[in-house]
Write an enzyme that holds these catalytic residues in place. Structure first.
Site, PDB file in Angstrom:
ATOM      1  N   ASP A   1      44.667  96.021   8.207  1.00  0.00           N
ATOM      2  CA  ASP A   1      45.590  96.152   7.080  1.00  0.00           C
ATOM      3  C   ASP A   1      44.849  95.618   5.854  1.00  0.00           C
ATOM      4  OD1 ASP A   1      47.527  95.846   5.099  1.00  0.00           O
ATOM      5  OD2 ASP A   1      49.122  95.523   6.563  1.00  0.00           O
TER       6      ASP A   1
ATOM      7  N   ARG B   1      54.091 120.532   4.455  1.00  0.00           N
ATOM      8  CA  ARG B   1      53.876 119.295   5.211  1.00  0.00           C
ATOM      9  C   ARG B   1      52.400 118.917   5.290  1.00  0.00           C
ATOM     10  NH1 ARG B   1      54.700 120.392  10.413  1.00  0.00           N
ATOM     11  NH2 ARG B   1      56.873 120.969  10.155  1.00  0.00           N
TER      12      ARG B   1
ATOM     13  N   LYS C   1      51.679  98.862  -3.163  1.00  0.00           N
ATOM     14  CA  LYS C   1      51.296  97.634  -3.840  1.00  0.00           C
ATOM     15  C   LYS C   1      50.337  97.930  -5.002  1.00  0.00           C
ATOM     16  CE  LYS C   1      53.859  95.955  -0.670  1.00  0.00           C
ATOM     17  NZ  LYS C   1      53.430  95.489   0.626  1.00  0.00           N
TER      18      LYS C   1
ATOM     19  N   TYR D   1      51.558  91.015   8.753  1.00  0.00           N
ATOM     20  CA  TYR D   1      52.781  91.374   8.030  1.00  0.00           C
ATOM     21  C   TYR D   1      53.929  91.460   9.037  1.00  0.00           C
ATOM     22  CZ  TYR D   1      55.567  94.418   4.898  1.00  0.00           C
ATOM     23  OH  TYR D   1      56.533  94.969   4.109  1.00  0.00           O
TER      24      TYR D   1
HETATM   25  C1  LIG Z   1      53.980  95.645   1.820  1.00  0.00           C
HETATM   26  C2  LIG Z   1      53.020  95.586   2.923  1.00  0.00           C
HETATM   27  C3  LIG Z   1      53.044  96.545   3.942  1.00  0.00           C
HETATM   28  C4  LIG Z   1      54.094  97.601   4.043  1.00  0.00           C
HETATM   29  O1  LIG Z   1      54.081  98.503   3.017  1.00  0.00           O
HETATM   30  P1  LIG Z   1      55.390  99.316   2.515  1.00  0.00           P
HETATM   31  O2  LIG Z   1      54.764 100.322   1.607  1.00  0.00           O
HETATM   32  O3  LIG Z   1      56.269  98.337   1.852  1.00  0.00           O
HETATM   33  O4  LIG Z   1      56.010  99.947   3.734  1.00  0.00           O
HETATM   34  C5  LIG Z   1      52.076  96.448   4.920  1.00  0.00           C
HETATM   35  N1  LIG Z   1      51.155  95.465   4.924  1.00  0.00           N
HETATM   36  C6  LIG Z   1      51.107  94.536   3.972  1.00  0.00           C
HETATM   37  C7  LIG Z   1      50.069  93.491   4.020  1.00  0.00           C
HETATM   38  C8  LIG Z   1      52.044  94.567   2.942  1.00  0.00           C
HETATM   39  O5  LIG Z   1      51.999  93.611   2.014  1.00  0.00           O
END
Ligand SMILES: *Cc1c(COP(=O)(O)O)cnc(C)c1O
Length: 390
Positions: free
Chosen positions: A185, A59, A210, A113
């Site tokens: 973010d 972990r 992403k 988001y």
């Molecule tokens: C896709 C996304 C997330 C979440 O990510 P996941 O890996 O899909 O859980 C958070 N913030 C933004 C801006 C995103 O585009």
């Protein structure tokens, strides 16, 4: 290696590749592990006293995860460490939970988001933490919203779906002076285009799903922390049991090595397509901070070292049938969530706002430009918009 002196593209190649983790090959092996074995009672007791000294239990990661975490930390100059998560949303949850207690007040940008908003409204609210949404264009005026119990300012820039650019350095400086933690973010930009910790942010969150993974084949998230915020954040993330799979970490490491070339291509294509679409008769408005007329252009130019793959278009009013004719017939743009992969995407979106107003007369499309030839993408989207009008 004096990584601090190298350009970001060079750092992406070297970061996290410690010889003791790679054992003479280029990439660290994928260690699939739960149990780590201690040779002797002495070794077991020493590891128990200092579980960060080496392998301890799955972990807490293996060289596969450590290499990725260290590489992400190196991409954020000034950062103390990175913790990995099984998704971006898990990373956001940990950042919020680690930073707040009952009775606290959180200021959250109105363009975050959607699942981030949902988390604040459901999970934080249940713990007696109040979230107030603010206009993302507020800049330094956010000072007036800070209360004695404000613990966190949560930012996303450019914002999800609508791409408002926030004055992150100004807000981070002002928050720090008042003892308020900032969480950003940073998924849209990645540390490559926006080194968030250097710009004053305390916790820089990414959905690695992403751009870092970059090939639409794994989900992961990360939080990179400034020195003051790192110990508390890391302890909380460990206590929450948050960990990332070794195979996924290897995919993210592979993606990271090519991030600079991919981002350059994504950005060039996005800008080319955005410019062309701003002249299409079906388009009411293009939302893309790289275009000189965009309200976020000046801040984007000041703070970001490039453009990513994403922008949005607002169409002239039209019905659902016209929209279906547009998107259903696209050859290169698939319809689906996420972005940052090699393949182009389009998504009809309806931004949700509570503190500000967001209204358009026509439908809105979010566009992710993949790595296809720009002219093919332009032709495909132009043809789709022609169908929208016909
Ligand atoms: C896709 C996304 C997330 C979440 O990510 P996941 O890996 O899909 O859980 C958070 N913030 C933004 C801006 C995103 O585009």
């Amino acid at each position: 290696m004096s990584a601090g002196e190298d350009a970001p593209a060079t750092k992406l190649v070297h970061a996290g590749r410690r010889p003791e983790w790679t054992h003479g090959v280029v990439n660290p092996p994928v260690y699939r592990a739960s149990t780590c074995l201690f040779e002797t009672l002495d070794a077991y007791e020493a590891a128990s006293r200092n579980p960060d000294a080496g392998l301890y239990y799955g972990r807490r990661g293996t060289p596969t995860q450590w290499s990725l975490a260290e590489a992400l930390t190196e991409m954020e100059p000034g950062a103390a460490g990175t913790h990995l998560f099984p998704s971006g949303v898990a990373a956001i949850a940990a950042a919020l939970i680690a930073s707040t207690s009952t009775g606290d007040h959180v200021l959250m940008a109105d363009n975050v988001y959607e699942p981030t908003r949902a988390m604040a409204k459901a999970i934080l609210a249940r713990s007696g933490i109040e979230t107030e949404f603010y206009n993302p264009l507020i800049c330094a005026d956010i000072a007036a919203l800070i209360r004695p119990n404000t613990r966190v300012i949560y930012l996303e820039s450019p914002g999800s779906l609508t791409f408002e650019v926030q004055d992150v350095p100004a807000i981070a400086a002002l928050a720090r002076a008042r003892g308020v933690l900032t969480i950003l973010d940073n998924t849209w930009a990645t540390p490559l285009l926006f080194p968030a910790i250097r710009r004053g942010v305390d916790l820089s969150v990414q959905s690695l799903t992403k751009y870092v993974v970059g090939h639409s084949d794994a989900m992961m998230g990360s939080v990179t922390a400034a020195p003051d915020a790192w110990p508390t954040f890391r302890n909380t993330a460990l206590r929450l049991g948050q960990t990332a799979a070794p195979d996924d970490s290897a995919l993210a490491l592979r993606g990271l090595r090519t991030l600079a070339v991919r981002m350059e291509r994504h950005g060039k294509t996005a800008l080319a397509l955005a410019e062309v679409l701003s002249n299409h008769p079906a388009v009411d408005r293009v939302i893309c901070p790289a275009l000189p007329g965009d309200p976020g252009h000046a801040l984007w130019k000041r703070d970001f070292s490039g453009y990513a793959s994403l922008f949005a278009i607002v169409l002239k009013p039209g019905d659902r049938k016209a929209l279906a004719a547009c998107v259903d017939g696209l050859r290169h743009f698939g319809m689906g969530f996420s972005f940052g992969g090699y393949e182009s995407l389009v998504l009809p979106v309806q931004p949700l706002r509570t503190a500000t107003r967001w209204q358009t007369d026509g439908p809105m499309l979010r566009i992710h430009c993949g790595l296809e030839d720009a002219q093919d993408l332009i032709a495909d989207m132009n043809a789709g918009l022609d169908r929208y009008l016909s």
